[in-house]
Design a protein around this motif. Structure first.
Motif, PDB file in Angstrom:
ATOM      1  N   GLU A  76       8.977  14.957 -41.944  1.00  0.00           N
ATOM      2  CA  GLU A  76       8.469  16.030 -41.093  1.00  0.00           C
ATOM      3  C   GLU A  76       9.380  17.238 -41.200  1.00  0.00           C
ATOM      4  OE1 GLU A  76       8.618  12.798 -38.126  1.00  0.00           O
ATOM      5  OE2 GLU A  76       8.479  12.602 -40.274  1.00  0.00           O
ATOM      6  N   ASN A  77       8.886  18.350 -40.712  1.00  0.00           N
ATOM      7  CA  ASN A  77       9.698  19.560 -40.612  1.00  0.00           C
ATOM      8  C   ASN A  77      10.176  20.104 -41.940  1.00  0.00           C
ATOM      9  OD1 ASN A  77       9.568  19.565 -37.857  1.00  0.00           O
ATOM     10  ND2 ASN A  77      11.262  18.110 -37.706  1.00  0.00           N
ATOM     11  N   LYS A  78       9.410  19.858 -43.010  1.00  0.00           N
ATOM     12  CA  LYS A  78       9.847  20.404 -44.298  1.00  0.00           C
ATOM     13  C   LYS A  78       9.287  21.821 -44.444  1.00  0.00           C
ATOM     14  CE  LYS A  78      12.355  17.270 -46.284  1.00  0.00           C
ATOM     15  NZ  LYS A  78      13.636  17.546 -46.895  1.00  0.00           N
ATOM     16  N   LYS A  79       9.645  22.671 -43.508  1.00  0.00           N
ATOM     17  CA  LYS A  79       9.074  24.021 -43.490  1.00  0.00           C
ATOM     18  C   LYS A  79       9.463  24.806 -44.737  1.00  0.00           C
ATOM     19  CE  LYS A  79      10.628  25.399 -39.456  1.00  0.00           C
ATOM     20  NZ  LYS A  79      11.202  24.267 -38.711  1.00  0.00           N
ATOM     21  N   GLU A  80      10.752  24.733 -45.066  1.00  0.00           N
ATOM     22  CA  GLU A  80      11.218  25.513 -46.210  1.00  0.00           C
ATOM     23  C   GLU A  80      10.553  25.021 -47.486  1.00  0.00           C
ATOM     24  OE1 GLU A  80      13.112  28.014 -45.605  1.00  0.00           O
ATOM     25  OE2 GLU A  80      13.727  27.506 -43.573  1.00  0.00           O
ATOM     26  N   LEU A  81      10.434  23.694 -47.584  1.00  0.00           N
ATOM     27  CA  LEU A  81       9.801  23.111 -48.760  1.00  0.00           C
ATOM     28  C   LEU A  81       8.408  23.685 -48.917  1.00  0.00           C
ATOM     29  CD1 LEU A  81       9.748  20.899 -50.995  1.00  0.00           C
ATOM     30  CD2 LEU A  81       8.857  19.361 -49.277  1.00  0.00           C
ATOM     31  N   ARG A  82       7.653  23.646 -47.821  1.00  0.00           N
ATOM     32  CA  ARG A  82       6.283  24.164 -47.876  1.00  0.00           C
ATOM     33  C   ARG A  82       6.306  25.631 -48.285  1.00  0.00           C
ATOM     34  NH1 ARG A  82       4.566  20.050 -48.300  1.00  0.00           N
ATOM     35  NH2 ARG A  82       3.633  21.235 -49.947  1.00  0.00           N
ATOM     36  N   VAL A 138      18.764  22.034 -51.933  1.00  0.00           N
ATOM     37  CA  VAL A 138      20.046  21.497 -52.382  1.00  0.00           C
ATOM     38  C   VAL A 138      19.807  20.466 -53.482  1.00  0.00           C
ATOM     39  CG1 VAL A 138      21.399  21.950 -50.310  1.00  0.00           C
ATOM     40  CG2 VAL A 138      20.040  19.865 -50.438  1.00  0.00           C
ATOM     41  N   ILE A 139      20.783  20.370 -54.358  1.00  0.00           N
ATOM     42  CA  ILE A 139      20.711  19.397 -55.458  1.00  0.00           C
ATOM     43  C   ILE A 139      21.902  18.453 -55.341  1.00  0.00           C
ATOM     44  CG2 ILE A 139      20.702  19.042 -57.958  1.00  0.00           C
ATOM     45  CD1 ILE A 139      19.683  21.912 -58.302  1.00  0.00           C
ATOM     46  N   HIS A 140      21.576  17.164 -55.326  1.00  0.00           N
ATOM     47  CA  HIS A 140      22.607  16.127 -55.257  1.00  0.00           C
ATOM     48  C   HIS A 140      22.908  15.663 -56.677  1.00  0.00           C
ATOM     49  CE1 HIS A 140      23.376  11.650 -54.032  1.00  0.00           C
ATOM     50  NE2 HIS A 140      24.497  12.269 -54.336  1.00  0.00           N
ATOM     51  N   ILE A 191       6.038   6.626 -56.597  1.00  0.00           N
ATOM     52  CA  ILE A 191       6.198   7.897 -55.886  1.00  0.00           C
ATOM     53  C   ILE A 191       5.403   7.851 -54.591  1.00  0.00           C
ATOM     54  CG2 ILE A 191       5.700  10.374 -55.986  1.00  0.00           C
ATOM     55  CD1 ILE A 191       6.092  10.108 -59.082  1.00  0.00           C
ATOM     56  N   ARG A 192       6.083   8.148 -53.497  1.00  0.00           N
ATOM     57  CA  ARG A 192       5.357   8.217 -52.215  1.00  0.00           C
ATOM     58  C   ARG A 192       4.644   9.544 -52.165  1.00  0.00           C
ATOM     59  NH1 ARG A 192       9.424   6.456 -47.470  1.00  0.00           N
ATOM     60  NH2 ARG A 192      10.615   4.920 -48.617  1.00  0.00           N
ATOM     61  N   LYS A 193       3.386   9.515 -51.815  1.00  0.00           N
ATOM     62  CA  LYS A 193       2.603  10.748 -51.878  1.00  0.00           C
ATOM     63  C   LYS A 193       2.678  11.568 -50.584  1.00  0.00           C
ATOM     64  CE  LYS A 193       1.055  11.245 -55.986  1.00  0.00           C
ATOM     65  NZ  LYS A 193       1.664  12.334 -56.743  1.00  0.00           N
ATOM     66  N   GLU A 194       2.986  10.873 -49.473  1.00  0.00           N
ATOM     67  CA  GLU A 194       2.892  11.603 -48.207  1.00  0.00           C
ATOM     68  C   GLU A 194       4.028  12.624 -48.056  1.00  0.00           C
ATOM     69  OE1 GLU A 194       5.363   8.020 -47.019  1.00  0.00           O
ATOM     70  OE2 GLU A 194       3.799   8.481 -48.442  1.00  0.00           O
ATOM     71  N   VAL A 195       3.683  13.775 -47.547  1.00  0.00           N
ATOM     72  CA  VAL A 195       4.687  14.795 -47.258  1.00  0.00           C
ATOM     73  C   VAL A 195       4.327  15.406 -45.914  1.00  0.00           C
ATOM     74  CG1 VAL A 195       3.434  16.464 -48.677  1.00  0.00           C
ATOM     75  CG2 VAL A 195       5.814  16.893 -48.148  1.00  0.00           C
ATOM     76  N   GLY A 196       5.361  15.644 -45.065  1.00  0.00           N
ATOM     77  CA  GLY A 196       5.102  16.072 -43.691  1.00  0.00           C
ATOM     78  C   GLY A 196       4.556  17.460 -43.563  1.00  0.00           C
ATOM     79  N   LYS A 242      21.659  17.209 -41.163  1.00  0.00           N
ATOM     80  CA  LYS A 242      22.144  18.480 -40.615  1.00  0.00           C
ATOM     81  C   LYS A 242      21.118  19.600 -40.849  1.00  0.00           C
ATOM     82  CE  LYS A 242      25.993  20.582 -39.131  1.00  0.00           C
ATOM     83  NZ  LYS A 242      26.522  20.423 -37.851  1.00  0.00           N
ATOM     84  N   PHE A 243      20.485  19.589 -42.024  1.00  0.00           N
ATOM     85  CA  PHE A 243      19.495  20.623 -42.377  1.00  0.00           C
ATOM     86  C   PHE A 243      18.188  19.946 -42.808  1.00  0.00           C
ATOM     87  CE2 PHE A 243      23.393  23.175 -43.312  1.00  0.00           C
ATOM     88  CZ  PHE A 243      23.116  24.259 -42.504  1.00  0.00           C
ATOM     89  N   PRO A 244      17.414  19.405 -41.833  1.00  0.00           N
ATOM     90  CA  PRO A 244      16.226  18.629 -42.213  1.00  0.00           C
ATOM     91  C   PRO A 244      15.146  19.453 -42.915  1.00  0.00           C
ATOM     92  CG  PRO A 244      16.495  18.701 -39.814  1.00  0.00           C
ATOM     93  CD  PRO A 244      17.680  19.396 -40.389  1.00  0.00           C
ATOM     94  N   ASP A 245      15.193  20.774 -42.801  1.00  0.00           N
ATOM     95  CA  ASP A 245      14.172  21.603 -43.464  1.00  0.00           C
ATOM     96  C   ASP A 245      14.441  21.809 -44.948  1.00  0.00           C
ATOM     97  OD1 ASP A 245      13.059  21.954 -41.028  1.00  0.00           O
ATOM     98  OD2 ASP A 245      13.684  24.044 -40.782  1.00  0.00           O
ATOM     99  N   LEU A 246      15.632  21.481 -45.374  1.00  0.00           N
ATOM    100  CA  LEU A 246      16.049  21.858 -46.726  1.00  0.00           C
ATOM    101  C   LEU A 246      15.538  20.858 -47.761  1.00  0.00           C
ATOM    102  CD1 LEU A 246      17.883  24.319 -47.089  1.00  0.00           C
ATOM    103  CD2 LEU A 246      19.834  22.771 -47.084  1.00  0.00           C
ATOM    104  N   PRO A 247      14.754  21.318 -48.746  1.00  0.00           N
ATOM    105  CA  PRO A 247      14.352  20.395 -49.808  1.00  0.00           C
ATOM    106  C   PRO A 247      15.581  19.810 -50.506  1.00  0.00           C
ATOM    107  CG  PRO A 247      13.081  22.406 -49.932  1.00  0.00           C
ATOM    108  CD  PRO A 247      14.158  22.649 -48.912  1.00  0.00           C
ATOM    109  N   LEU A 248      15.515  18.510 -50.765  1.00  0.00           N
ATOM    110  CA  LEU A 248      16.635  17.796 -51.382  1.00  0.00           C
ATOM    111  C   LEU A 248      16.186  17.287 -52.750  1.00  0.00           C
ATOM    112  CD1 LEU A 248      19.403  16.355 -51.320  1.00  0.00           C
ATOM    113  CD2 LEU A 248      18.344  14.562 -49.931  1.00  0.00           C
TER     114      LEU A 248
END
Ligand code: PEP
Ligand code: MN
Length: 264
Positions: free
Chosen positions: A2-8, A163-165, A259-264, A191-197
């Motif tokens: 959830e809350n992947k606003k930036e990703l969207r 961010v890239i790990h 691959i899990r297809k669901e995205v919040g 810490k930053f749940p909106d940030l795509p990882l």
């Protein structure tokens, strides 16, 4: 997820899939190499072409990249294939050149994230743009340095961040080139749940035989994307030869991964 606003925001703006797949060589070597790999990747799951043109090498005497010349090759690859492009920027001058060349996504390398003044300069050079920036973890396992880099970009009002790990260096030899220390990435996400990882299995592994398993672990942990070093002739790559995979291996891997297809 959830809350992947930036990703969207930025994935939607680019029309990108989930998970995002970034692929391409460690280094841009020649114009012909960049165009050939781009054509081989254009009909795969990869939607963004990576190639380093400024390569901060740990030891001198190694190939340090073709420099600004490579920007034209990336532009041409984009024109010919429609793939988006990304490259590493390691100082404010690189940022100016990459902005002029309209590179779509910039990434900050692990050797840059450790340096607050340089991160600050890069963030200031990007102030007021809507450029997407992906921040690799620092080479050492220091969550605060990684968070600090993210905060420096947010402070300059750069909103399209991810961010890239890519793992963390250790003095002891392990099965990895860079220890994943998954918990550090999980802590950053908390810490930053909106940030795509995004996972960079290539620099964690340092070898091609465990790339698939690392990608599966990342996807199981709900990572938003993968950045995989890909070369049509990995053994003869000018940098990071042992860890690059071919486009054919990438295609097979993407079929095999769960691959899990669901995205919040
Ligand atoms: C790279 O992506 O080729 C690279 C140099 O990565 P890192 O900064 O993670 O070492
Ligand atoms: Mn590399």
């Amino acid at each position: 997820m959830e809350n992947k606003k930036e990703l969207r925001n930025w994935l939607d703006a680019f029309g990108l899939d989930h998970p995002l797949v970034i692929a391409g060589p460690c280094s841009a070597e020649t114009e012909a190499q960049v165009l050939k790999i781009a054509h081989q990747l254009k009909d795969t799951d990869a939607t963004v072409l990576r190639a380093g043109i400024w390569k901060p090498r740990t030891r001198p005497g190694n190939f340090e990249g073709v420099g600004a010349l490579g920007l034209k090759w990336l532009q041409k690859a984009k024109e010919e294939t429609g793939m988006l492009t990304t490259t590493e920027v390691a100082n404010a001058n690189h940022v100016d050149l990459a902005l002029e060349a309209d590179i779509d996504i910039l990434w900050i390398g692990a050797r840059t994230t450790v340096s607050p003044f340089i991160v600050q300069d890069i963030a200031e050079a990007l102030k007021g743009t809507d450029k997407t920036v992906l921040i690799k973890n620092p080479v050492n396992p220091d969550l605060a340095l990684w968070l600090g880099a993210v905060e420096r970009f947010y402070t300059q009002d750069i909103k399209n961040l991810g961010v890239i790990h890519r793992g963390f260096s250790t003095y002891e030899k392990t099965r990895y080139r860079n220890n994943p220390e998954w918990q550090i990435a999980v802590d950053l996400q908390n810490k930053f749940p909106d940030l795509p990882l995004i996972l960079d299995p290539s620099h964690i592994a340092g070898r091609r035989d465990i790339i698939h398993d690392l990608c599966q672990t990342g996807l199981d942990l709900n990572y938003d994307g993968l950045m995989v070093e890909t070369h049509y002739d990995p053994d003869n790559a000018w940098s990071d030869a042992a860890q690059q995979i071919t486009p054919a291996t990438l295609v097979q891997m993407m079929k095999d991964l769960k691959i899990r297809k669901e995205v919040g």
